[in-house]
Design an enzyme around this catalytic site. Structure first.
Site, PDB file in Angstrom:
ATOM      1  CG  ASP A  35      -2.182  -0.676   1.091  1.00 55.86           C
ATOM      2  OD1 ASP A  35      -2.470  -1.084  -0.052  1.00 55.86           O
ATOM      3  OD2 ASP A  35      -2.911  -0.816   2.076  1.00 55.86           O
ATOM      4  CE  LYS A  56      -8.219   0.274  -2.278  1.00 56.66           C
ATOM      5  NZ  LYS A  56      -9.459  -0.010  -1.931  1.00 56.66           N
ATOM      6  CG  MET A 168      -8.446   7.990   6.732  1.00 59.41           C
ATOM      7  SD  MET A 168      -9.408   6.664   5.988  1.00 59.41           S
ATOM      8  CE  MET A 168      -9.651   5.589   7.395  1.00 59.41           C
TER       9      MET A 168
END
Ligand code: SAH
Length: 245
Positions: A35, A56, A168
């Site tokens: 990742d 991603k 996030m």
């Protein structure tokens, strides 16, 4: 002969925060699917492996989850040892269990290897104990980002008395601030915003709930960052600060 997939947490960024089990998996890997939040420095443990980036990150070009699943399945069915390397811990906002379930349902053996999640490392590296006797009796990890727009119970979070660690959250600061204020959290509640936790370029911005949006803008806070919200976010215990051996 079926291979195996290791779902491995690569930790928050500092390559020395890898577990011994993660290193063992990397040493055996034929394929490493990595990742984009993973520090590529950890690949020093798998010079033999073929490395496939499958990042991603929100907003950027991303590899569809279905494609990642199929790729892991294909290599495992070829008898290969596949390491799926994820930032932090695979099961903390990392879809680790979804991938494990999918692979198991397709007859592939899976082994999960924990990693140190960004919130833990970020807090410690800034001298913040996430729990503290008499101050914070718990810690809650939440994400501000949802795919289905379902909402968190902000009132419960605002009044729960645990330290909040928000993942996030950089693009959602106004909503987080509003929701916690509306939920009854004090406007001078300490907040620490920690960018690139555990990496040499780590930065931290100390603020309060009321001021966090403006302070983050002045600081030019960027992802990846975690927010620590709660009384402990005012702590700066020297003994916790990261030192190199
Ligand atoms: N599985 C990961 C989290 C993936 S979600 C873990 O356990 O850490 C991605 C979010 O994690 C980012 O948006 C950010 O909030 C956080 N994050 C990951 N690495 C980080 C780092 N080095 N510093 C600060 N935040 C980080």
């Amino acid at each position: 002969m079926h291979g195996k997939v290791w779902l491995v947490g690569a930790g928050p960024g500092d390559p020395e925060l890898l577990t011994l089990k993660a290193v063992k998996a990397l040493k055996q890997a034929d394929i490493v699917m990595i990742d984009d939040l993973v520090n590529p420095a950890v690949l020093e443990h798998s010079p033999q492996a073929r490395v496939i980036p499958v990042g991603k990150r929100g907003g950027c070009r991303s590899t569809p989850q279905e494609f990642i699943h199929r790729l892991m399945l294909r290599y495992a069915r070829q008898g290969k040892c596949v390491v799926r390397l994820k930032g932090g811990d695979p099961c903390i906002f990392g879809r680790g269990s979804e991938e494990a379930d999918w692979l198991s349902a397709h007859g592939i053996s899976v082994e999960m290897v924990n990693g140190i999640t960004a919130g833990l490392a970020g807090a410690t590296n800034c001298g913040i104990p996430l729990t503290l006797r008499g101050v914070a009796r718990g810690v809650t990890l939440v994400t501000a980002h949802t795919q289905d727009d379902s909402s968190l119970n902000w009132q419960a979070l605002a009044q729960g008395g645990t330290t909040l660690v928000v993942y996030m959250g950089v693009a959602k600061l106004p909503e987080i601030r509003e929701s916690l204020l509306a939920g009854g959290m004090r406007d001078d509640m300490p907040v620490a915003m920690i960018e690139n936790a555990s990496l040499p370029q780590q930065r931290e911005c100390r603020s309060t709930l009321a001021a966090m949006q403006q302070d983050a803008a002045d600081f030019q806070l960027k992802s990846p960052a975690i927010l620590v919200i709660g009384e402990v976010a005012a702590e700066q215990a020297q003994a916790l600060l990261a030192k190199s051996a």
